[in-house]
Design a protein around this motif. Sequence first.
Motif, PDB file in Angstrom:
ATOM      1  N   LYS A  68     110.875 128.962  14.960  1.00 39.53           N
ATOM      2  CA  LYS A  68     110.974 127.935  16.002  1.00 39.53           C
ATOM      3  C   LYS A  68     112.295 127.187  15.908  1.00 39.53           C
ATOM      4  O   LYS A  68     112.922 126.876  16.935  1.00 39.53           O
ATOM      5  N   SER A  83     110.628 117.750  20.444  1.00 39.69           N
ATOM      6  CA  SER A  83     110.123 118.919  21.173  1.00 39.69           C
ATOM      7  C   SER A  83     109.769 120.056  20.218  1.00 39.69           C
ATOM      8  O   SER A  83     108.763 120.743  20.403  1.00 39.69           O
ATOM      9  N   ARG A  85     108.822 119.675  17.090  1.00 40.80           N
ATOM     10  CA  ARG A  85     107.613 119.241  16.380  1.00 40.80           C
ATOM     11  C   ARG A  85     106.372 119.385  17.250  1.00 40.80           C
ATOM     12  O   ARG A  85     105.344 119.881  16.796  1.00 40.80           O
ATOM     13  N   TYR A  86     106.444 118.949  18.503  1.00 43.05           N
ATOM     14  CA  TYR A  86     105.281 119.025  19.381  1.00 43.05           C
ATOM     15  C   TYR A  86     104.835 120.463  19.602  1.00 43.05           C
ATOM     16  O   TYR A  86     103.645 120.776  19.601  1.00 43.05           O
ATOM     17  N   ASP A  87     105.800 121.359  19.783  1.00 39.46           N
ATOM     18  CA  ASP A  87     105.454 122.773  19.968  1.00 39.46           C
ATOM     19  C   ASP A  87     104.780 123.337  18.718  1.00 39.46           C
ATOM     20  O   ASP A  87     103.813 124.094  18.814  1.00 39.46           O
ATOM     21  N   GLU A  89     103.100 121.621  16.465  1.00 34.62           N
ATOM     22  CA  GLU A  89     101.776 121.006  16.302  1.00 34.62           C
ATOM     23  C   GLU A  89     100.696 121.810  17.012  1.00 34.62           C
ATOM     24  O   GLU A  89      99.557 121.896  16.554  1.00 34.62           O
ATOM     25  N   GLU A  90     101.066 122.410  18.147  1.00 35.93           N
ATOM     26  CA  GLU A  90     100.114 123.224  18.917  1.00 35.93           C
ATOM     27  C   GLU A  90      99.742 124.493  18.161  1.00 35.93           C
ATOM     28  O   GLU A  90      98.652 125.021  18.314  1.00 35.93           O
ATOM     29  N   GLU A  91     100.681 124.974  17.361  1.00 31.81           N
ATOM     30  CA  GLU A  91     100.528 126.288  16.730  1.00 31.81           C
ATOM     31  C   GLU A  91     100.058 126.237  15.286  1.00 31.81           C
ATOM     32  O   GLU A  91      99.426 127.179  14.803  1.00 31.81           O
ATOM     33  N   ASP A  93      98.401 124.233  11.738  1.00 31.44           N
ATOM     34  CA  ASP A  93      97.507 123.205  11.198  1.00 31.44           C
ATOM     35  C   ASP A  93      98.191 122.548  10.004  1.00 31.44           C
ATOM     36  O   ASP A  93      97.885 122.827   8.850  1.00 31.44           O
ATOM     37  N   ASP A  96     100.695 115.862  10.599  1.00 30.01           N
ATOM     38  CA  ASP A  96     101.793 115.479  11.481  1.00 30.01           C
ATOM     39  C   ASP A  96     102.996 114.901  10.737  1.00 30.01           C
ATOM     40  O   ASP A  96     104.139 115.241  11.029  1.00 30.01           O
TER      41      ASP A  96
END
Length: 201
Positions: A68, A83, A85-87, A89-91, A93, A96
């Motif tokens: 990434k 951006s 980090r947010y992407d 977070e979706e992928e 576990d 945060d």
Amino acid sequence: MGIFDRISDALGSGEQTDDQTEQASENGGAFQVPEWAVKDKVNVEKRAGIIHEQYDVTESQAQVIAEKLKEDMEDTDGYSIDSIRYDLEEELDIEDELLHTIVWTETASINTIDRVNGYLEKETGGEVYKISAPDDDRTHSITREAADEIEEQGGVPMKELARILLEKAKKYEDEGGTPERMEHWVPHERFRFSIVRHIDF
């Protein structure tokens, strides 16, 4: 091999800097980064190994993060830490705060290595550098003291700058200093400085 040689050679060429906070995409795509400036910026294999070794993540998680970083940091439209980090977070576990630390620190490391390598490739002799950092309560003592010491000297050669950062990282090892990571240009996590040429006016 001395510490500076290990720092300079840690990841080879191909990892660049700007002020590490956020890059270009805040301009809504109005600013295009030239392809040559971002091509081969991230060595996925080496960076994944570093991430796995330095943080509490699995090899597969480290690989996803490194891929990434490459995808976004080599995008000519620019990127932002948030951006990425947010992407992720979706992928993944991953807690945060840890993920934020990884993304912030590793983008800063990649950028700093690339900037330092760029400076060294163009050196003709006698160049001196300094640390440019925000002056606020979030600036770590490592950064503040190193920047002040270097400024007092009117800038220093890159090798001396690396030595000063390493010395401060060791001094504050119990307060977040990471001297063992100076070969990646990481004196502490989430560092907020850029290395720039010192120019006398």
